[in-house]
Structure formats: C-alpha cells, structure tokens
Write a protein that holds these residues in place. Structure first.
Motif, PDB file in Angstrom:
ATOM      1  N   ILE B  33       0.769  -1.372   0.004  1.00 55.74           N
ATOM      2  CA  ILE B  33      -0.045  -0.185   0.026  1.00 55.74           C
ATOM      3  C   ILE B  33       0.911   1.472   0.041  1.00 55.74           C
ATOM      4  CG2 ILE B  33      -2.030  -0.953   1.158  1.00 55.74           C
ATOM      5  CD1 ILE B  33      -1.174   0.205   3.651  1.00 55.74           C
ATOM      6  N   GLY B  35       0.925   5.736  -0.293  1.00 58.94           N
ATOM      7  CA  GLY B  35       0.258   7.100   0.042  1.00 58.94           C
ATOM      8  C   GLY B  35       1.066   7.984  -0.684  1.00 58.94           C
ATOM      9  N   SER B  40      -1.755  19.953  -4.003  1.00 53.25           N
ATOM     10  CA  SER B  40      -3.309  20.140  -3.816  1.00 53.25           C
ATOM     11  C   SER B  40      -3.679  18.601  -4.149  1.00 53.25           C
ATOM     12  CB  SER B  40      -4.004  20.976  -4.469  1.00 53.25           C
ATOM     13  OG  SER B  40      -3.280  22.393  -4.140  1.00 53.25           O
ATOM     14  N   GLN B  41      -2.872  17.556  -4.325  1.00 54.41           N
ATOM     15  CA  GLN B  41      -3.641  16.201  -4.739  1.00 54.41           C
ATOM     16  C   GLN B  41      -2.747  15.249  -4.030  1.00 54.41           C
ATOM     17  OE1 GLN B  41      -2.445  16.370  -8.824  1.00 54.41           O
ATOM     18  NE2 GLN B  41      -0.427  16.860  -8.541  1.00 54.41           N
ATOM     19  N   GLY B  42      -3.316  14.074  -4.012  1.00 57.60           N
ATOM     20  CA  GLY B  42      -2.610  12.974  -3.417  1.00 57.60           C
ATOM     21  C   GLY B  42      -3.332  11.530  -3.989  1.00 57.60           C
ATOM     22  N   LEU B  72      -7.208  11.794  -5.517  1.00 53.61           N
ATOM     23  CA  LEU B  72      -7.968  13.043  -5.298  1.00 53.61           C
ATOM     24  C   LEU B  72      -7.302  14.081  -5.203  1.00 53.61           C
ATOM     25  CD1 LEU B  72      -9.085  12.968  -1.672  1.00 53.61           C
ATOM     26  CD2 LEU B  72      -7.292  11.665  -2.484  1.00 53.61           C
ATOM     27  N   GLY B  73      -8.045  15.366  -5.479  1.00 50.32           N
ATOM     28  CA  GLY B  73      -7.383  16.573  -5.551  1.00 50.32           C
ATOM     29  C   GLY B  73      -8.492  17.806  -5.541  1.00 50.32           C
ATOM     30  N   THR B  74      -7.821  18.908  -5.428  1.00 51.98           N
ATOM     31  CA  THR B  74      -8.701  20.310  -5.364  1.00 51.98           C
ATOM     32  C   THR B  74      -8.198  21.047  -6.303  1.00 51.98           C
ATOM     33  OG1 THR B  74      -8.690  19.872  -3.013  1.00 51.98           O
ATOM     34  CG2 THR B  74      -9.318  22.071  -3.811  1.00 51.98           C
ATOM     35  N   LEU B 194      12.538  -4.674   6.034  1.00 47.40           N
ATOM     36  CA  LEU B 194      12.848  -4.607   7.421  1.00 47.40           C
ATOM     37  C   LEU B 194      12.905  -5.925   8.084  1.00 47.40           C
ATOM     38  CD1 LEU B 194       9.692  -2.161   8.054  1.00 47.40           C
ATOM     39  CD2 LEU B 194      12.123  -1.441   8.032  1.00 47.40           C
ATOM     40  N   TRP B 198       8.392  -7.669   5.798  1.00 51.66           N
ATOM     41  CA  TRP B 198       7.926  -6.516   5.661  1.00 51.66           C
ATOM     42  C   TRP B 198       8.876  -5.425   5.136  1.00 51.66           C
ATOM     43  CZ3 TRP B 198       3.034  -5.233   6.424  1.00 51.66           C
ATOM     44  CH2 TRP B 198       2.127  -5.838   7.220  1.00 51.66           C
ATOM     45  N   LEU B 200       9.681  -1.163   3.708  1.00 50.74           N
ATOM     46  CA  LEU B 200       9.383  -0.094   3.392  1.00 50.74           C
ATOM     47  C   LEU B 200       9.631   0.616   2.080  1.00 50.74           C
ATOM     48  CD1 LEU B 200      10.389   2.133   6.606  1.00 50.74           C
ATOM     49  CD2 LEU B 200       7.967   1.738   5.869  1.00 50.74           C
ATOM     50  N   LEU B 238       5.249   7.315   0.389  1.00 51.07           N
ATOM     51  CA  LEU B 238       5.800   6.258   1.060  1.00 51.07           C
ATOM     52  C   LEU B 238       4.848   4.950   0.999  1.00 51.07           C
ATOM     53  CD1 LEU B 238       6.970   8.092   4.470  1.00 51.07           C
ATOM     54  CD2 LEU B 238       8.581   7.186   2.777  1.00 51.07           C
ATOM     55  N   ILE B 240       4.252   0.452   2.201  1.00 52.97           N
ATOM     56  CA  ILE B 240       4.720  -0.496   3.128  1.00 52.97           C
ATOM     57  C   ILE B 240       4.311  -1.610   2.302  1.00 52.97           C
ATOM     58  CG2 ILE B 240       4.315  -2.034   5.197  1.00 52.97           C
ATOM     59  CD1 ILE B 240       2.841   0.328   6.347  1.00 52.97           C
TER      60      ILE B 240
END
Lengths: 142, 246
Positions: B33, B35, B40-42, B72-74, B194, B198, B200, B238, B240
């Motif tokens: 996953i 993010g 103004s977006q992600g 999504l953004g603005t 890690l 797992w 990163l 980032l 995982i």
C-alpha cells in the motif's frame, strides 16, 4: 510499522483539511472615483439556493475601463466564493472577476475587456468548488 | 489505434520467452500500500505483484500485477488529452514522447474536486541491489476507472464555461504518450527490507488522470471536438510492502 502508519494517516488528514478555505470576514471599504466614472448598470442581490446575499451591484465605466462595485454588501460565508459576470443565473457561460474579497463591505473588481452586458446580465456570488450559487443580481440600466 | 494494438501484441509475444525462462526460477510475490502527495492532490494505491526472478544471479525481476489507485485533488487543471494528432507534432508510437506540443490546441478543464478510482493490470520491473535494498519501476497497462462526477470550468478559445457533470474516463489503456487513454499510475521506487516479510518503500509517482466533459466540448479549428482532459501529476510518497514467503 505503527509510526509509519501514523505518519501516513496524519499526512492524509492534513491533505483533506487543506481543501476548504473560507472567505475573509474583515470589512472592506473600496470606492470608485465617481468624478470620472459613469454608472452604466446596476442591480440588487437576491439570495441563491445555497446562501443569503444582500446589497447592490453597480457597473461603472471609466475611460473605457469597466469596474464592478459591490455596495453595502453582505453574504453568508462559504468556501471558494467568486464574483462572476454571467449570461445565466446558474452560471454556464461567465467571466470570473476574482475571489470574493470579503463577506461584507464595499468592494471593487476590475473587469477585463469590454463584455456585452446585454449578454452578461447577471452578477453572481458563486461557490466555485462545489458549484453552489449564493446570490445573483440582474443588471439593468439606471 | 491498430498500430498501437500491434505494438502491444508484439511486446507481449517478445516477452513471453523471458517469462517462460523465468518461470524456471524463483518468484517474488508481494502486496503493498502506498500513499503519495503532490500539489493539492494525493493518491492511495494498493497493489499485488507477481515477479519472476531472471538472470544467473536472479537480481532482475519482471512480472505482472494488479493495482487499485484512488486519486483525489482540489482545483486541478486538466489539459486537452487528445487526439494525439491534435496535441503532438508527430504521432509515431514511442517517438511521440519526443514530439513537440501543439499548444494552440490545448484547452483547460479545471476540475473542482476530482476523485477517481482505478483498477489496472500492471507490469513490474525490479532489481535487487542488495539483501536489504531493492529498486523498481511499475506502470499500469489496462483497466477501468470510476469516480466522482462534479463541476469543472472549461476555458476554451478564450471563453469560460461551466461543465456541471465532468466525470472520470472509464477505460484505461497504455498506448504511449498522448495515445494513452484514461487514468494510469506509474512508480519509481526504492524498497528497504525490514525483515523477511515487511519492507518500507519510498516512491516517486507519475500519474495521468483523465476526466471527460458531458455537456461542453472543446472545438478544434477544423470543426472536430474533444471531450477528454488530462492531469499529469508528479507526487512523492511512502509505502509498506508485505512479501509472501512459501
């Protein structure tokens, strides 16, 4: 692992919270130089479906330049409020004059070019982000 | 379009022997996953990857996967997305990357609150730098999107109009450059292990997001019209990853 998740979550919260910015409520008192400006059109605001707007709007011409003045103006606050000149009450074709400077007071906005006010016959206060009309004024000759 | 399909088929056929050879060796399966944030977006992305290790030292990996991406953004500006012959000076596949832009044909759709969800097949490449470090690249190939309909402001030929029902393009396909359609995500990443399972991940993301107009259309000088507009975003983030070990 837990810390990483917390950082990601905090970042997401910051992002979402940065999306809504309301208009200033500080009183503005701008004037048009009425010794040279000629009043061409005027109207009174009616409330729209998403807000309450009161006051009047005046369109002045000074040496070929156009200005819009909001007089004794007041509106309920909202995010991303803009001032439009529009062909329709619910804006489809419009000219954006800029961000609404304040929710209260007398405010002056420059109009670029020479719009045909027989077509652009409404002044609007519009929440652009959510496409919500706060108020409209039909422009008429004085 | 036919030319593009031929190229994709050719790539798939030519890569088949590599994958077949790779199947003789071990695999690397993981889910992650990620993010990312930009101006103004992600995005949030979840993916599953099935890689085959190839080469004598088995440091190189190639494989396929699936990825869900939410963007999504603005107040984001989406520019004319095609057709390619209207936006680029040359439309030859792959060479289109180096072709000049026909900026006179670019209009802007400012989408107020864009939100898209995409599920795409991905192709993945990776290299094991050491036991702990891994570098990789992935890109969406084909899939579909859905998302939030909303208002957008179309600035076209000097006029400003409101499009109350802008919506995400539903079909996504990688065809190189301005031939691409829909919403396509890609990542360059570095991964740090890690433990056995797992890891990163630090990501540079390049994502195309496409919206379509419904009521308002851009009209070109030859009378043809366009309803597709694209936002190209550079984001960092980032993630995982969880490795499936037999």
């Amino acid at each position: 692992m837990k810390n990483t998740l917390i950082i990601l979550f905090a970042g997401a919260c910051l992002f979402f919270n940065s999306c809504t910015k309301k208009t200033s409520t500080a009183m503005v008192n701008e004037m048009v130089d009425t010794t040279t400006a000629v009043l061409k059109y005027q109207g009174n605001f009616q409330k729209g479906p998403y807000g309450t707007v009161s006051g009047s709007v005046m369109i002045y011409q000074t040496n070929g330049k156009w200005q819009l003045k909001l007089t004794n103006f007041s509106t309920t606050n909202g995010p991303d409020l803009k001032v439009y000149l529009s062909k329709e009450v619910q804006p489809l074709s419009f000219i954006k004059l800029g961000d609404l400077k304040s929710t209260t007071g007398n405010q002056v906005y420059d109009i670029n070019g020479s719009p045909d006010f027989m077509q652009y016959k409404y002044a609007l206060i519009h929440c652009e982000q959510y496409n919500h009309l706060f108020g409209s004024a039909e422009l008429m000759m004085p | 379009m036919k030319c593009m399909i031929k190229i994709i088929v050719l790539l798939m056929v030519s890569s088949a022997p590599i994958i077949a050879q790779a199947q003789l060796h071990s695999t690397n399966r993981f889910a992650d996953i990620t993010g990312t944030v930009g101006s103004s977006q992600g995005t949030f992305a979840a993916s599953y990857v099935y890689n085959w290790k190839i080469g004598k030292q088995q440091k190189i990996e190639i494989g396929l996967g699936a990825r869900w991406t939410t963007y999504l953004g603005t107040k984001k500006d989406f520019l004319t997305a095609g057709p390619a012959e209207k936006t680029r000076t040359s439309t030859t596949p792959f060479l289109i990357f180096f072709a000049g832009q026909q900026e006179q044909n670019f209009d802007t759709l400012t989408v107020q609150r864009p939100l898209t969800n995409s599920l795409n097949l991905t192709i993945n490449l990776g290299y094991n730098l050491s036991r702990k470090w891994y570098a990789g690249f992935n890109i969406d190939l084909i899939g579909f999107s859905f998302g939030r309909k909303g208002s957008g402001i179309l600035t076209s030929n000097g006029t400003t109009t409101n499009e109350p029902n802008a919506k995400p393009s539903s079909f996504n396909v990688l065809l190189t450059g301005d031939h691409d359609k829909g919403t396509l995500n890609s990542e360059f990443f570095i991964k740090y292990q890690l433990d056995d399972r797992w890891a990163l991940k630090a990501v540079y993301q390049f994502i195309f997001v496409e919206y379509e107009t419904v009521n308002r259309k851009q009209t070109f000088s030859d009378g043809s019209s366009n309803d597709r507009f694209r936002n190209k975003a550079n984001n960092f983030g980032l993630g995982i990853a969880y490795h499936f070990i037999k």
